[in-house]
Scaffold this motif. Structure first.
Motif, PDB file in Angstrom:
ATOM      1  N   ARG A 123      -9.982  23.581  18.770  1.00 41.84           N
ATOM      2  CA  ARG A 123      -8.940  24.353  19.461  1.00 41.84           C
ATOM      3  C   ARG A 123      -7.878  24.867  18.493  1.00 41.84           C
ATOM      4  NH1 ARG A 123      -9.429  19.914  23.021  1.00 41.84           N
ATOM      5  NH2 ARG A 123      -7.476  19.036  22.219  1.00 41.84           N
ATOM      6  N   THR A 124      -7.512  24.039  17.510  1.00 43.84           N
ATOM      7  CA  THR A 124      -6.398  24.416  16.638  1.00 43.84           C
ATOM      8  C   THR A 124      -6.787  25.432  15.569  1.00 43.84           C
ATOM      9  OG1 THR A 124      -6.809  22.485  15.228  1.00 43.84           O
ATOM     10  CG2 THR A 124      -5.195  22.228  17.019  1.00 43.84           C
ATOM     11  N   LEU A 125      -8.013  25.354  15.046  1.00 41.37           N
ATOM     12  CA  LEU A 125      -8.400  26.307  14.014  1.00 41.37           C
ATOM     13  C   LEU A 125      -8.479  27.734  14.547  1.00 41.37           C
ATOM     14  CD1 LEU A 125      -9.225  27.161  11.227  1.00 41.37           C
ATOM     15  CD2 LEU A 125     -11.535  26.292  11.659  1.00 41.37           C
ATOM     16  N   PRO A 126      -9.075  27.993  15.715  1.00 37.50           N
ATOM     17  CA  PRO A 126      -9.079  29.374  16.213  1.00 37.50           C
ATOM     18  C   PRO A 126      -7.679  29.950  16.389  1.00 37.50           C
ATOM     19  CG  PRO A 126     -10.700  28.069  17.395  1.00 37.50           C
ATOM     20  CD  PRO A 126      -9.901  27.104  16.564  1.00 37.50           C
ATOM     21  N   ALA A 127      -6.695  29.095  16.644  1.00 37.93           N
ATOM     22  CA  ALA A 127      -5.326  29.577  16.837  1.00 37.93           C
ATOM     23  C   ALA A 127      -4.566  29.754  15.527  1.00 37.93           C
ATOM     24  CB  ALA A 127      -4.560  28.598  17.737  1.00 37.93           C
ATOM     25  N   TRP A 128      -5.152  29.272  14.428  1.00 33.66           N
ATOM     26  CA  TRP A 128      -4.493  29.371  13.123  1.00 33.66           C
ATOM     27  C   TRP A 128      -4.496  30.818  12.648  1.00 33.66           C
ATOM     28  CZ3 TRP A 128      -6.902  28.674   7.770  1.00 33.66           C
ATOM     29  CH2 TRP A 128      -5.907  28.510   6.793  1.00 33.66           C
ATOM     30  N   GLU A 129      -3.374  31.278  12.157  1.00 31.15           N
ATOM     31  CA  GLU A 129      -3.271  32.671  11.716  1.00 31.15           C
ATOM     32  C   GLU A 129      -3.587  32.854  10.237  1.00 31.15           C
ATOM     33  OE1 GLU A 129       0.589  34.045  12.795  1.00 31.15           O
ATOM     34  OE2 GLU A 129       0.178  33.986  14.953  1.00 31.15           O
ATOM     35  N   GLY A 130      -3.860  31.761   9.517  1.00 32.65           N
ATOM     36  CA  GLY A 130      -4.102  31.860   8.090  1.00 32.65           C
ATOM     37  C   GLY A 130      -5.564  32.081   7.736  1.00 32.65           C
ATOM     38  N   ARG A 131      -5.788  32.332   6.443  1.00 37.54           N
ATOM     39  CA  ARG A 131      -7.130  32.399   5.875  1.00 37.54           C
ATOM     40  C   ARG A 131      -7.108  31.653   4.546  1.00 37.54           C
ATOM     41  NH1 ARG A 131     -10.133  38.071   5.733  1.00 37.54           N
ATOM     42  NH2 ARG A 131      -8.295  38.676   4.501  1.00 37.54           N
ATOM     43  N   ALA A 132      -8.122  30.864   4.323  1.00 37.67           N
ATOM     44  CA  ALA A 132      -8.164  30.018   3.136  1.00 37.67           C
ATOM     45  C   ALA A 132      -8.992  30.659   2.031  1.00 37.67           C
ATOM     46  CB  ALA A 132      -8.740  28.651   3.484  1.00 37.67           C
ATOM     47  N   ASP A 133      -8.562  30.415   0.801  1.00 42.37           N
ATOM     48  CA  ASP A 133      -9.366  30.781  -0.366  1.00 42.37           C
ATOM     49  C   ASP A 133     -10.356  29.682  -0.707  1.00 42.37           C
ATOM     50  OD1 ASP A 133      -8.003  33.343  -1.243  1.00 42.37           O
ATOM     51  OD2 ASP A 133      -6.289  31.981  -1.226  1.00 42.37           O
ATOM     52  N   ALA A 134     -10.089  28.466  -0.258  1.00 40.33           N
ATOM     53  CA  ALA A 134     -10.987  27.341  -0.500  1.00 40.33           C
ATOM     54  C   ALA A 134     -10.870  26.356   0.656  1.00 40.33           C
ATOM     55  CB  ALA A 134     -10.654  26.641  -1.813  1.00 40.33           C
ATOM     56  N   TRP A 135     -12.008  25.828   1.073  1.00 43.75           N
ATOM     57  CA  TRP A 135     -12.055  24.847   2.151  1.00 43.75           C
ATOM     58  C   TRP A 135     -12.560  23.516   1.634  1.00 43.75           C
ATOM     59  CZ3 TRP A 135     -10.614  24.743   7.204  1.00 43.75           C
ATOM     60  CH2 TRP A 135     -10.258  25.959   7.800  1.00 43.75           C
ATOM     61  N   PHE A 136     -11.899  22.441   2.056  1.00 39.57           N
ATOM     62  CA  PHE A 136     -12.400  21.079   1.896  1.00 39.57           C
ATOM     63  C   PHE A 136     -12.962  20.668   3.267  1.00 39.57           C
ATOM     64  CE2 PHE A 136      -8.696  19.950  -1.246  1.00 39.57           C
ATOM     65  CZ  PHE A 136      -9.193  20.866  -2.165  1.00 39.57           C
ATOM     66  N   LEU A 137     -14.257  20.553   3.396  1.00 39.99           N
ATOM     67  CA  LEU A 137     -14.859  20.136   4.670  1.00 39.99           C
ATOM     68  C   LEU A 137     -15.143  18.643   4.564  1.00 39.99           C
ATOM     69  CD1 LEU A 137     -17.279  23.148   5.332  1.00 39.99           C
ATOM     70  CD2 LEU A 137     -14.879  22.857   6.001  1.00 39.99           C
ATOM     71  N   ASP A 138     -14.223  17.844   5.101  1.00 35.83           N
ATOM     72  CA  ASP A 138     -14.232  16.398   4.848  1.00 35.83           C
ATOM     73  C   ASP A 138     -14.147  15.588   6.135  1.00 35.83           C
ATOM     74  OD1 ASP A 138     -14.394  14.154   3.249  1.00 35.83           O
ATOM     75  OD2 ASP A 138     -12.242  14.036   2.901  1.00 35.83           O
TER      76      ASP A 138
END
Length: 214
Positions: free
Chosen positions: A132-147
């Motif tokens: 729910r929270t990620l779709p509402a996030w207005e940012g974009r990442a240059d790198a993701w930590f999928l942890d």
């Protein structure tokens, strides 16, 4: 729960928050090296993470950014089950080389969400279910930590729909790194727009995954 008195283990997912062998070495191998950091850091660079956990990955990022003389780095972590300040302090205590950075995290910590400054990194933690929270996030990442916890134990954080949102919230040329090489995770990330690569994992893990968005 705690393993050997030092490593926190999620009571909900029965999985440790970081490697039993060496959590900081794992972070550097998987999340920093896997995203080619700190070499890619530049002013305005944005890192995002699914599974804030103890904040270990954030502090390792801040330490690397300081060593690289990087400035103006942003970090956003998504966490459904925030630990308490006391639990975080206990979990990070063994990593003595990060001791100078821990007070900055603890001073700003709130399980309700927070923004704080750690060296050159402006860090934000967003609580709640990332679906729910990620779709509402207005940012974009240059790198993701999928942890997130292991896909077999915490499948919600590896659902194709959520990983599609990861792709949607990744800047062109952005990257991800994760300790897992599960086939369904790699396929979902490929469908999310990443060119996925399987690499040697840390410690007893044979493989991990990284990727770049075209």
């Amino acid at each position: 729960m705690w393993r050997d008195g030092e490593v926190p283990v999620s009571s909900q997912f029965d999985d440790p928050y970081f490697s039993l062998e060496n959590g900081l070495a794992e972070t550097r191998h998987v999340f920093l090296d896997g995203n080619d950091l700190p070499a890619r850091l530049r002013p305005g660079f944005s890192v995002a993470e699914l599974g804030f956990g103890t904040g270990l990955n954030l502090l390792a990022l801040a330490q690397a950014a300081i060593a690289a003389d990087a400035v103006d780095i942003a970090y956003t972590g998504f966490e459904a089950f925030p630990l308490t300040r006391e639990e975080i302090a206990r979990a990070l205590a063994p990593f003595t080389e990060l001791a100078g950075l821990v007070p900055g995290l603890l001073a700003g910590w709130s399980a309700e969400g927070f923004t704080t400054r750690i060296g050159p990194v402006t860090a934000r933690m967003i609580p709640g279910d990332a679906r729910r929270t990620l779709p509402a996030w207005e940012g974009r990442a240059d790198a993701w930590f999928l942890d997130g916890f292991a896909p077999a134990r915490n499948p919600e954080l590896w659902e194709p729909g959520l990983l599609a949102e990861v792709g949607h919230h990744t800047a062109p040329g952005g990257s991800f790194a994760t300790y897992t090489a599960a086939g369904h995770v790699r396929r979902a990330l490929a469908e999310a727009g990443f060119e996925v690569t399987r690499l040697p994992g840390f410690g007893r893990k044979r493989h991990m995954s990284t990727g770049r968005k075209a």
